[in-house]
Each structure stands twice: as structure tokens, then as C-alpha cells.
Design a protein around this motif. Structure first.
Motif, PDB file in Angstrom:
ATOM      1  N   ALA A  10      32.217  42.272  53.753  1.00 38.43           N
ATOM      2  CA  ALA A  10      31.783  40.921  53.816  1.00 38.43           C
ATOM      3  C   ALA A  10      32.952  39.177  53.847  1.00 38.43           C
ATOM      4  O   ALA A  10      33.275  38.941  55.076  1.00 38.43           O
ATOM      5  CB  ALA A  10      30.695  39.903  53.284  1.00 38.43           C
ATOM      6  N   LYS A  11      33.733  39.291  53.257  1.00 45.14           N
ATOM      7  CA  LYS A  11      35.140  39.145  53.048  1.00 45.14           C
ATOM      8  C   LYS A  11      36.301  39.500  52.959  1.00 45.14           C
ATOM      9  O   LYS A  11      37.653  38.929  52.929  1.00 45.14           O
ATOM     10  CB  LYS A  11      34.937  37.471  51.607  1.00 45.14           C
ATOM     11  N   ALA A  12      36.001  40.956  53.039  1.00 46.39           N
ATOM     12  CA  ALA A  12      37.479  41.561  52.848  1.00 46.39           C
ATOM     13  C   ALA A  12      38.370  41.815  54.212  1.00 46.39           C
ATOM     14  O   ALA A  12      37.805  41.703  55.486  1.00 46.39           O
ATOM     15  CB  ALA A  12      36.942  43.604  52.909  1.00 46.39           C
ATOM     16  N   LYS A  45      36.398  35.617  41.064  1.00 42.90           N
ATOM     17  CA  LYS A  45      35.868  36.912  41.827  1.00 42.90           C
ATOM     18  C   LYS A  45      34.290  37.760  41.351  1.00 42.90           C
ATOM     19  O   LYS A  45      34.214  37.133  40.260  1.00 42.90           O
ATOM     20  CB  LYS A  45      37.262  38.259  41.561  1.00 42.90           C
ATOM     21  N   VAL A  46      33.561  38.396  42.927  1.00 42.32           N
ATOM     22  CA  VAL A  46      32.435  38.419  42.416  1.00 42.32           C
ATOM     23  C   VAL A  46      32.569  39.989  42.018  1.00 42.32           C
ATOM     24  O   VAL A  46      32.963  40.763  43.199  1.00 42.32           O
ATOM     25  CB  VAL A  46      31.472  38.251  43.450  1.00 42.32           C
ATOM     26  N   VAL A  47      32.321  40.675  40.559  1.00 44.30           N
ATOM     27  CA  VAL A  47      32.396  41.986  40.546  1.00 44.30           C
ATOM     28  C   VAL A  47      31.226  42.728  39.907  1.00 44.30           C
ATOM     29  O   VAL A  47      30.265  42.405  39.462  1.00 44.30           O
ATOM     30  CB  VAL A  47      33.425  42.172  39.147  1.00 44.30           C
ATOM     31  N   GLU A  86      19.348  42.723  44.863  1.00 49.01           N
ATOM     32  CA  GLU A  86      19.394  41.912  43.923  1.00 49.01           C
ATOM     33  C   GLU A  86      20.970  41.102  43.522  1.00 49.01           C
ATOM     34  O   GLU A  86      21.034  39.421  43.646  1.00 49.01           O
ATOM     35  CB  GLU A  86      18.918  42.223  42.219  1.00 49.01           C
ATOM     36  N   ILE A  87      21.938  41.873  43.839  1.00 50.33           N
ATOM     37  CA  ILE A  87      22.839  40.953  43.929  1.00 50.33           C
ATOM     38  C   ILE A  87      23.693  40.534  45.526  1.00 50.33           C
ATOM     39  O   ILE A  87      23.454  39.119  45.361  1.00 50.33           O
ATOM     40  CB  ILE A  87      23.923  41.984  43.676  1.00 50.33           C
ATOM     41  N   ASP A  90      24.491  36.252  45.872  1.00 51.46           N
ATOM     42  CA  ASP A  90      25.724  36.122  46.236  1.00 51.46           C
ATOM     43  C   ASP A  90      25.754  36.851  47.365  1.00 51.46           C
ATOM     44  O   ASP A  90      24.989  38.068  47.736  1.00 51.46           O
ATOM     45  CB  ASP A  90      26.804  37.313  45.493  1.00 51.46           C
ATOM     46  N   SER A  91      26.485  36.613  48.465  1.00 50.22           N
ATOM     47  CA  SER A  91      27.208  37.316  50.010  1.00 50.22           C
ATOM     48  C   SER A  91      27.698  38.009  50.368  1.00 50.22           C
ATOM     49  O   SER A  91      28.120  38.511  51.186  1.00 50.22           O
ATOM     50  CB  SER A  91      26.967  35.879  50.600  1.00 50.22           C
TER      51      SER A  91
END
Length: 262
Positions: free
Chosen positions: A137-139, A12-14, A82-83, A87-88
Motif C-alpha cells: 500500500a505505501k511501499a 511504523k505498523v508492524v 482485522e488489521i 490500518d490501511s
């Protein structure tokens, strides 16, 4: 039921704000230990770099430091940009950064009230707005993203200290959490809050140094919170285990709030 993956946050991206110390560092450590990629931010570049280096050495996840002053709208936009370069999407946003001020009711500074309310409440809304494209985006309802707002038991009870702006901001944040949950839940974005009690943090250090034994004596479990307590609650909310929890304010305080008036 896949119990093995019930609390899985691997990959996961946090984003954890205020992630360079205290509760924020505890939360970031938990996610990195679970295999997540964790962005941390605070005003101090040195503090961010230090924590990121320590967490990257520990693994198995990754920690990426991006210093930012979240009182500034422009800095919030820069942080999200920046994030987005790396990450997309974003699976989890932990709104933890905050400020406090203790002062007499008779001469409580107007500028202090503004600063605390701005960072603890207004800018959480601002950052959540700015992160919405990444969170969306991916939810999906089957695989939701998660916003976790770090409130406080002082937003539930009346605190013993003269922290008027802090308690008001946290009570407001709890209600903002419920409002956001109702609006964003249908888009696959869960919004919940955690109301921590006493944890060993920079904000609490002076109080615990002076009154630690008294504070512990008034907590039914007779201890202050540990990193596992706060990180575990966040991991629950961010994993499959918490996918039907939306709009909740989870108290993590050893029972301090409910026993305050006993």
C-alpha cells in the motif's frame, strides 16, 4: 547521512506472529520501544492480551493483540482482515510463529512432520501472500516495506537433536526468503531472514535447563542471545539502515554455527 534516523522505526505498523512469548515477544518489545504500532498474534488470547498490556504500559509505541491459529487459512484471512479494519498499510511483517518436534528417525510421526512443515514454511508463504496488499500500500523503492522471516541456525547446520522436520523447514524458509526477495524487491518489499541461535524461549527452555552450560561453552561469545540481539537485527532490517539488504539470511548466534565443526 542522517544518523539520528538511521534506525528509526517510530510510527511504523508492524505484525509479529508468535509475538506473545520467546523471540516473538522480544521482537515486539523492540519495535514498541522504538515507537511502532505492533500487532501480535498467537493461538492464546490470554497470552496475547497479557503481553499487549505490558508493552502498552511501557510504550512509547502501541501493541494490539489479535489471537489467531496460523495453521488455518481462514484464520490467516481473518487476521489480515482485522488489521485492515484498523490500518490501511503494513510496514513490517515478522514471520516468527513456529513449531518443533523431536523424535527418533525410526518412528518420527508423519503427522508431526506435516504440522511443523506447514506452520514453519507453508503458512509463512500463505500469510505473506495475504499481507501483500497491506505491504504494497505505501511501499516504494525509496521507502520499502519489509518481510522478516525467522529461520534458525538449524537450517544452516545439522542440529544435534532429532528435529528433522524443524531443520528441513528452516532450511526451506531460508531459500523461500531468497526466492521472495527476488520477486518482491522490485515492488518495494524487502524480504530477509534471521537465523537465530540459542535464545531463552519456551521452545528452548527444556534444552537450556538441561544443557545450558554446555551450549554456552560451545558458543564463541559464551552466552545465549538477549532480547536486544534479536530485536536490534529486526530493527536494522526494518529501518533506513537496512534498505539495501534484500534476500539475506543473517545469522544471530554468537558464532555457534561457524564454530560447530572446529
Amino acid at each position: 547521512m542522517d544518523l539520528k534516523n538511521l534506525f528509526n522505526v517510530n510510527g511504523k505498523v508492524v505484525l509479529v506472529t508468535g509475538g506473545s512469548r520467546g523471540i516473538g515477544e522480544m521482537i515486539a518489545t523492540g519495535f514498541v520501544s522504538g515507537g511502532a504500532k505492533v500487532y501480535i498474534t498467537s493461538r492464546s488470547a490470554d497470552a496475547c492480551d497479557k503481553v499487549a498490556k505490558e508493552l502498552n504500559a511501557r510504550g512509547p509505541g502501541q501493541c494490539v493483540p489479535i489471537p489467531a491459529d496460523l495453521q488455518s487459512v481462514d484464520e490467516i484471512k481473518r487476521l489480515v482482515a482485522e488489521i485492515s479494519k484498523q490500518d490501511s498499510h503494513l510496514d513490517v511483517l515478522v514471520n516468527n510463529a513456529g513449531a518443533n518436534w523431536n523424535g527418533s528417525f525410526h518412528d518420527y510421526p508423519d503427522e508431526a512432520f506435516d504440522k511443523v512443515i506447514s506452520l514453519n514454511l507453508k503458512r509463512i508463504f500463505t500469510l505473506s501472500q495475504a499481507c501483500l496488499p497491506l505491504l504494497s500500500a505505501k511501499a516504494s523503492n525509496a521507502n520499502p516495506s519489509s518481510v522478516i522471516n525467522i529461520g534458525s541456525i538449524d537450517g544452516i547446520r545439522v542440529p544435534p537433536q532429532d528435529t528433522y522436520a524443524y531443520s528441513a523447514s528452516k532450511a526451506g524458509l531460508h531459500h523461500l526468503t531468497r526466492h521472495m526477495a527476488g520477486k518482491l524487491g522490485g515492488d518495494g518489499i524487502l524480504v530477509n531472514a534471521i537465523a537465530p541461535g540459542a535464545f531463552q524461549s519456551k521452545m528452548m527452555k527444556a534444552t537450556l535447563d538441561a544443557f545450558g552450560d554446555i551450549i554456552k561453552s560451545k558458543i564463541p561469545v559464551r552466552r545465549i542471545g538477549s532480547p536486544e540481539d534479536i530485536a536490534g537485527t529486526c530493527i536494522y532490517l526494518a529501518s533506513r539502515a537496512g534498505q539495501y539488504t534484500n534476500g539475506a539470511v543473517i545469522t544471530v548466534d554468537g558464532g555457534a554455527a561457524v564454530s560447530a565443526n572446529l
